[in-house]
Design a protein around this motif. Structure first.
Motif, PDB file in Angstrom:
ATOM      1  N   ASP A 295      27.554  15.329  18.340  1.00  0.00           N
ATOM      2  CA  ASP A 295      28.300  14.116  18.693  1.00  0.00           C
ATOM      3  C   ASP A 295      28.049  12.960  17.729  1.00  0.00           C
ATOM      4  O   ASP A 295      28.678  11.910  17.837  1.00  0.00           O
ATOM      5  N   TYR A 296      27.092  13.164  16.780  1.00  0.00           N
ATOM      6  CA  TYR A 296      26.769  12.075  15.850  1.00  0.00           C
ATOM      7  C   TYR A 296      27.763  12.050  14.702  1.00  0.00           C
ATOM      8  O   TYR A 296      28.078  13.083  14.117  1.00  0.00           O
ATOM      9  N   GLU A 297      28.256  10.854  14.405  1.00  0.00           N
ATOM     10  CA  GLU A 297      29.165  10.686  13.271  1.00  0.00           C
ATOM     11  C   GLU A 297      28.595   9.624  12.344  1.00  0.00           C
ATOM     12  O   GLU A 297      28.340   8.488  12.764  1.00  0.00           O
ATOM     13  N   ARG A 298      28.361  10.001  11.108  1.00  0.00           N
ATOM     14  CA  ARG A 298      27.771   9.084  10.147  1.00  0.00           C
ATOM     15  C   ARG A 298      28.743   7.960   9.816  1.00  0.00           C
ATOM     16  O   ARG A 298      29.929   8.206   9.563  1.00  0.00           O
ATOM     17  N   LYS A 299      28.217   6.725   9.821  1.00  0.00           N
ATOM     18  CA  LYS A 299      29.058   5.574   9.535  1.00  0.00           C
ATOM     19  C   LYS A 299      29.345   5.466   8.039  1.00  0.00           C
ATOM     20  O   LYS A 299      28.527   5.827   7.211  1.00  0.00           O
ATOM     21  N   VAL A 300      30.522   4.962   7.712  1.00  0.00           N
ATOM     22  CA  VAL A 300      30.883   4.706   6.326  1.00  0.00           C
ATOM     23  C   VAL A 300      30.439   3.289   5.977  1.00  0.00           C
ATOM     24  O   VAL A 300      30.855   2.320   6.616  1.00  0.00           O
ATOM     25  N   LEU A 301      29.566   3.159   4.983  1.00  0.00           N
ATOM     26  CA  LEU A 301      29.035   1.859   4.600  1.00  0.00           C
ATOM     27  C   LEU A 301      29.911   1.220   3.533  1.00  0.00           C
ATOM     28  O   LEU A 301      30.534   1.918   2.719  1.00  0.00           O
ATOM     29  N   PRO A 302      29.972  -0.119   3.513  1.00  0.00           N
ATOM     30  CA  PRO A 302      30.829  -0.796   2.521  1.00  0.00           C
ATOM     31  C   PRO A 302      30.330  -0.561   1.098  1.00  0.00           C
ATOM     32  O   PRO A 302      29.137  -0.423   0.846  1.00  0.00           O
ATOM     33  N   ASP A 303      31.268  -0.521   0.167  1.00  0.00           N
ATOM     34  CA  ASP A 303      30.947  -0.216  -1.231  1.00  0.00           C
ATOM     35  C   ASP A 303      29.971  -1.210  -1.846  1.00  0.00           C
ATOM     36  O   ASP A 303      29.179  -0.862  -2.730  1.00  0.00           O
ATOM     37  N   ASN A 304      30.016  -2.482  -1.393  1.00  0.00           N
ATOM     38  CA  ASN A 304      29.171  -3.486  -2.037  1.00  0.00           C
ATOM     39  C   ASN A 304      27.690  -3.303  -1.745  1.00  0.00           C
ATOM     40  O   ASN A 304      26.849  -4.005  -2.320  1.00  0.00           O
ATOM     41  N   LEU A 305      27.328  -2.373  -0.889  1.00  0.00           N
ATOM     42  CA  LEU A 305      25.926  -2.092  -0.619  1.00  0.00           C
ATOM     43  C   LEU A 305      25.324  -1.122  -1.649  1.00  0.00           C
ATOM     44  O   LEU A 305      24.109  -0.991  -1.737  1.00  0.00           O
ATOM     45  N   TYR A 306      26.176  -0.489  -2.397  1.00  0.00           N
ATOM     46  CA  TYR A 306      25.692   0.531  -3.334  1.00  0.00           C
ATOM     47  C   TYR A 306      25.481  -0.044  -4.722  1.00  0.00           C
ATOM     48  O   TYR A 306      26.242  -0.897  -5.192  1.00  0.00           O
ATOM     49  N   PRO A 308      25.906  -0.054  -8.530  1.00  0.00           N
ATOM     50  CA  PRO A 308      26.967   0.512  -9.380  1.00  0.00           C
ATOM     51  C   PRO A 308      26.450   1.696 -10.199  1.00  0.00           C
ATOM     52  O   PRO A 308      25.343   1.643 -10.758  1.00  0.00           O
ATOM     53  N   GLU A 309      27.251   2.756 -10.297  1.00  0.00           N
ATOM     54  CA  GLU A 309      26.886   3.950 -11.050  1.00  0.00           C
ATOM     55  C   GLU A 309      27.312   3.767 -12.506  1.00  0.00           C
ATOM     56  O   GLU A 309      28.317   4.306 -12.958  1.00  0.00           O
TER      57      GLU A 309
END
Length: 311
Positions: A295-306, A308-309
């Motif tokens: 029942d667990y669904e991983r949340k999508v985090l905003p791009d600005n938290l990552y 830059p690659e």
């Protein structure tokens, strides 16, 4: 995924991790070589003339270093398991290679077990204390290895040569230090003292490298420049230090340091011989399976938290 495929993937992952570990050491070695091909103007010819080439093949060096570091991990486990207490002192002229060998010794070790102590210049308060007082809090408890990157021997070296300690203080040090070290040994501490020895020309080369290398310029202090001027005074101070503090309970060991690779291997090999370590029993470790919640669904985090690659 069947067991055979899983095992093959795990083996590939382990090999990749080992390559990363080797890359870490390779980065350090390439850093040492980085400026030899640079255009340093007038000083370049001096560096080329003075440069000391290692007598050890790089592949042999890497293989032996990894082998010795694996033994250091075993020694660390034994120290922790038995409650052994160790102090290793690294002394020598500026740019003699003390930091390089300390880095290789601790590279694979647990920093909670193997600690490096590099004290700054004493404060006004510390200057008024018993000379050895500021070193005592850093001594090991049971199951610890403490590596002093310079030590109480500052008094008979830099402090004496630079005039930070008067002759009465130096003589008092020579009177006190043998008994201080005997006290440490009687308390159950294994005390090992290394002096890294390099030639005048080799130090000149290493200082020139530091002058021209923006990454290493922080290593070059006004005190280092004075050490070049006062080479002979440091030599006399070293000779008297050996004469008056080379005691059976804690003898000095001299490491020839002109060849950095050989110095590192020789020092680590010798250090291991001073520790009566053996195999420590370890319980077999099984990695537990992860628990899955359907029942667990991983949340999508905003791009600005990552981060830059870029690479």
């Amino acid at each position: 995924m069947d067991d055979k495929t899983r095992n093959r993937k795990q083996q590939t992952w382990v090999e990749a991790e080992f390559e990363d570990s080797m890359d870490e050491e390779l980065e350090l070695e390439l850093d040492d070589e980085r400026l030899y091909g640079a255009h340093l103007g007038e000083d370049l010819s001096k560096i080329k003339d003075l440069r000391h080439s290692s007598e050890i093949d790089r592949r042999v060096y890497f293989r032996e270093l990894i082998r010795l570091q694996a033994e250091l991990v075993k020694a660390q486990d034994w120290v922790q398991h038995t409650g052994y207490k160790m102090v290793v002192i690294f002394e020598g002229r500026d740019a003699a290679g003390k930091g390089g060998v300390i880095k290789r010794i601790t590279q694979r070790l647990n920093p909670r077990v193997a600690r490096v102590v590099a004290l700054p210049a004493p404060s006004d308060r510390e200057k008024s204390q018993w000379y050895f007082q500021r070193y005592v809090p850093h001594l090991p408890a049971a199951g610890e290895m403490v590596l002093f990157d310079r030590s109480w021997y500052n008094r008979s070296g830099v402090e004496r040569v630079m005039g930070f300690a008067d002759e009465d203080q130096v003589q008092q040090f020579f009177h006190d230090v043998p008994e201080f070290e005997r006290m440490l040994v009687r308390s159950g501490i294994k005390l090992i003292k290394y002096w890294f020895s390099i030639t005048d020309h080799e130090q000149q080369l290493r200082f020139l490298m530091r002058i021209h290398d923006p990454i290493k310029q922080w290593k070059l202090s006004p005190m280092d420049l004075q050490s070049r001027i006062r080479w002979e005074a440091y030599t006399k101070a070293k000779e008297e230090t050996f004469e008056r503090t080379n005691i059976p309970e804690a003898p000095w060991y001299i490491v020839e340091g002109n060849d950095k690779k050989r110095a590192r291997l020789n020092c680590i090999h010798h250090l291991l011989q001073q520790i009566p370590y053996g195999e420590v029993p370890h319980e077999h470790v099984e990695l537990p399976d992860r628990k899955f919640n359907p029942d667990y669904e991983r949340k999508v985090l905003p791009d600005n938290l990552y981060v830059p690659e870029v690479y």
